[in-house]
Design a protein around this motif. Structure first.
Motif, mmCIF file in Angstrom:
data_model
loop_
_atom_site.group_PDB
_atom_site.id
_atom_site.type_symbol
_atom_site.label_atom_id
_atom_site.label_comp_id
_atom_site.label_asym_id
_atom_site.label_seq_id
_atom_site.Cartn_x
_atom_site.Cartn_y
_atom_site.Cartn_z
ATOM 1 N N PHE A 1 -8.256 60.286 46.583
ATOM 2 C CA PHE A 1 -7.905 58.997 45.723
ATOM 3 C C PHE A 1 -6.448 58.365 46.175
ATOM 4 N N LEU B 1 -5.174 60.211 36.538
ATOM 5 C CA LEU B 1 -5.878 59.729 35.501
ATOM 6 C C LEU B 1 -5.503 59.216 34.876
ATOM 7 N N ARG B 2 -4.719 58.971 33.664
ATOM 8 C CA ARG B 2 -4.640 58.645 32.070
ATOM 9 C C ARG B 2 -3.564 57.318 32.633
ATOM 10 N N LEU C 1 -7.574 65.468 42.163
ATOM 11 C CA LEU C 1 -7.325 64.006 40.642
ATOM 12 C C LEU C 1 -7.059 64.799 39.453
ATOM 13 N N SER C 2 -5.841 64.714 39.168
ATOM 14 C CA SER C 2 -5.246 65.235 38.934
ATOM 15 C C SER C 2 -5.448 64.492 37.403
ATOM 16 N N ARG C 3 -4.200 65.551 35.715
ATOM 17 C CA ARG C 3 -5.151 64.596 34.370
ATOM 18 C C ARG C 3 -3.879 63.372 34.527
ATOM 19 N N TYR D 1 0.406 65.623 30.238
ATOM 20 C CA TYR D 1 1.496 67.347 30.075
ATOM 21 C C TYR D 1 1.133 67.673 31.758
ATOM 22 N N ARG E 1 -0.436 68.832 35.513
ATOM 23 C CA ARG E 1 -1.239 69.925 35.346
ATOM 24 C C ARG E 1 -0.896 71.213 35.622
#
Lengths: 180, 347
Positions: free
Chosen positions: B91, B62-63, B57-59, B275, B277
């Motif tokens: 995910f 998630l955002r 799960l990258s940022r 930004y 990852r």
């Protein structure tokens, strides 16, 4: 609520008041901006293995981790919000409380930080108490329970505003407001 | 990378009826860090788009999910259905399936879009970002929104991404290469358009159109043209209220609801801070122009080997582009000290 719960815990005042507090949000019941599913409840009675003393130890530790990783203040407040909301809906064994803490901070960092620490950083800082898979599993569990609802108002923005509006603030007063 | 006939023919947990989708189309679209499938629900047969990430799960994901879940339903915002997590470390984001988006529209078109098409699409964008409609939105965030409008306009005209960088530092370098240091001589941008014209027979941008593009791609957010002014710009204004020459979703033509727009702006500002990852490499400075390439993001898979420019220059660039310099301050400060400066260039 978080801060008062914490200060109560810190001073050992865990007895609950007899009268229910007045619901100051009652007037906003129809306001769609009101936070619906993100409310923190008083969950200590529903947690058989956790008490408020343990929570305050966890929060103190998270503050230290937060400082060590040089994170932005928003991340800390979001972390604690996530911890409390998760504990409101899920019973957690004592040995997993710290895992909830680091996984919540991992999520909060992904949300707030530009340079977020990695899973391995969190494992290292908790002295290898957990393995990578546990952290990732807990991350999934938390996000599932909270239904990915992470855009929440935390006390931080309000504190910043109030401090700015108050008498010339000194560092000690700020820290009292932010961390007590 | 996912193999064609791999396990992903089925998405979700097989013993969970509710969360079970069947792929009905081979790989649909692939970004640098995620893959998109078209699939249908096992029971309802509803067609959906499924986005899967390659690694955890990258940022940005998630955002994206957090932003989508906090938005009220709106016809102009893609409908987010649910997140499915399988037994492994995957995910999946289940979203409304759109037959066409701008990217695909451009892919289908063999040639770059003609000027009228570009203007028509631009007009739709502008309705979305016009501060006239965005009541209460800060001028600051509006100026940020206008930069990608310029990027998109250029991309529509050129049929290629204007600033092609694989990571943020490269992206900044590209901007420097194309736009220069902000001085008035900007023939490099013009050259890009002349080159495109000669090699593919693309429609040359008009003088007015180029003037608008320059004003959109202005470094200083204070000087950058506003959405309202763009709508009144000679290049676009003739298209106001004129019937669309394209078949486009009618929802986009409707006026935005103020509240929804506010929410979108909020979410956007969060997403814009997503930004990539990427580079744990401390020498990289991240600024992603998320909207510069619709549908995909420029995400490097490996930390790039790039030399670090003058931190003050890059800080200045960040500041004039309207990014939250304070967020970068700490990291610039650390870098500056490494490079022998006493304090952060921003302080």
């Amino acid at each position: 609520a978080i801060l008062t719960a914490r200060s109560k815990a810190a001073s050992g005042l865990t007895k609950k008041p007899k009268d229910l507090p007045v619901d100051i949000d009652a007037a906003d019941v129809d306001n769609e901006l009101q936070q619906q599913n993100g409310r923190v409840q008083d969950y200590m009675d529903s947690q058989p293995e956790i008490n408020s003393k343990m929570r305050s130890i966890l929060v103190d530790w998270l503050i230290e981790v937060h400082k060590k990783f040089e994170l932005v203040p928003e991340s800390l407040y979001l972390t604690i919000n996530i911890v409390d909301r998760f504990l409101s809906v899920k019973t957690v064994p004592r040995r997993e409380l710290q895992l909830v803490g680091i996984s919540s901070m991992l999520i909060a960092c992904k949300y707030e930080e530009i340079w977020a620490p990695e899973v391995s950083d969190f494992i290292a800082i908790s002295d290898n108490a957990y393995v990578r898979e546990q952290v990732l599993l807990m991350e999934k569990a938390i996000l599932g329970k909270l239904e990915w609802y992470l855009t929440v108002p935390t006390p931080y923005v309000f504190l910043v505003r109030y401090i700015k509006a108050s008498v010339p603030a000194d560092k000690e007063m700020e820290n009292m407001a932010f961390f007590f | 990378m996912v193999e064609e006939a791999g396990f992903l023919n089925f998405i979700g947990n097989k013993n969970d009826d509710h969360q079970f989708f069947e792929r009905n189309h081979p790989q649909y679209d692939q970004g640098s860090y995620s893959i998109i499938y078209r699939a249908n629900h096992r029971k309802t047969l509803e067609i959906v788009a499924i986005k899967q990430e390659f690694h955890g799960l990258s940022r940005s994901t998630l955002r994206e999910i957090a932003a989508l879940t906090s938005l009220p339903r709106h016809p102009a915002v893609i409908e987010f259905k649910e997140v499915v997590v399988d037994d492994r470390d995957h995910f999946f984001i289940i979203m409304e399936h759109l037959e066409n988006d701008l990217k695909r529209f451009m892919d289908v078109k063999k040639k770059p879009l003609n000027l009228n098409e570009v203007k028509c699409i631009m007009n739709q964008f502008l309705e979305g970002v016009s501060p006239k409609i965005l009541v209460g939105a800060e001028a600051y965030s509006c100026a940020i929104d206008m930069w990608p409008v310029g990027c998109i306009m250029a991309e529509l005209l050129l049929k290629e991404v204007l600033f092609k960088g694989r990571c943020d530092l490269e992206q900044i370098a590209q901007i420097y290469i194309v736009l220069g240091n902000g001085e008035p001589d900007d023939n490099r941008l013009m050259q890009k358009f002349l080159a495109a014209t000669s090699s593919t027979g693309a429609p040359s941008v008009t003088e007015l159109g180029f003037d608008l593009l320059k004003k959109l791609l202005e470094y200083d957010p204070e000087k950058r043209i506003t959405a309202e002014a763009t709508l009144n710009h000679g290049d676009i204004s003739p298209f106001l209220n004129s019937p669309s020459s394209l078949h486009t979703p009618t929802a986009l033509d409707k006026a935005y609801d103020d509240y929804v727009c506010d929410m979108i702006t909020l979410a956007k500002s969060k997403i814009q801070l997503s930004y990539a990852r990427d580079c744990r490499d401390s020498s990289s400075l991240r600024t992603t122009f998320v909207l510069s390439e619709p549908g995909t993001q420029v995400i490097p898979t490996k930390p790039p080997k790039l030399s670090y420019g003058d931190p003050r220059e890059i800080a200045k660039l960040d500041r004039v582009m309207g990014y939250e310099a304070s967020l970068l301050d700490r990291h610039l400060g650390a870098k500056a000290q490494e490079l022998g400066h006493k304090t952060s260039p921003l302080t």
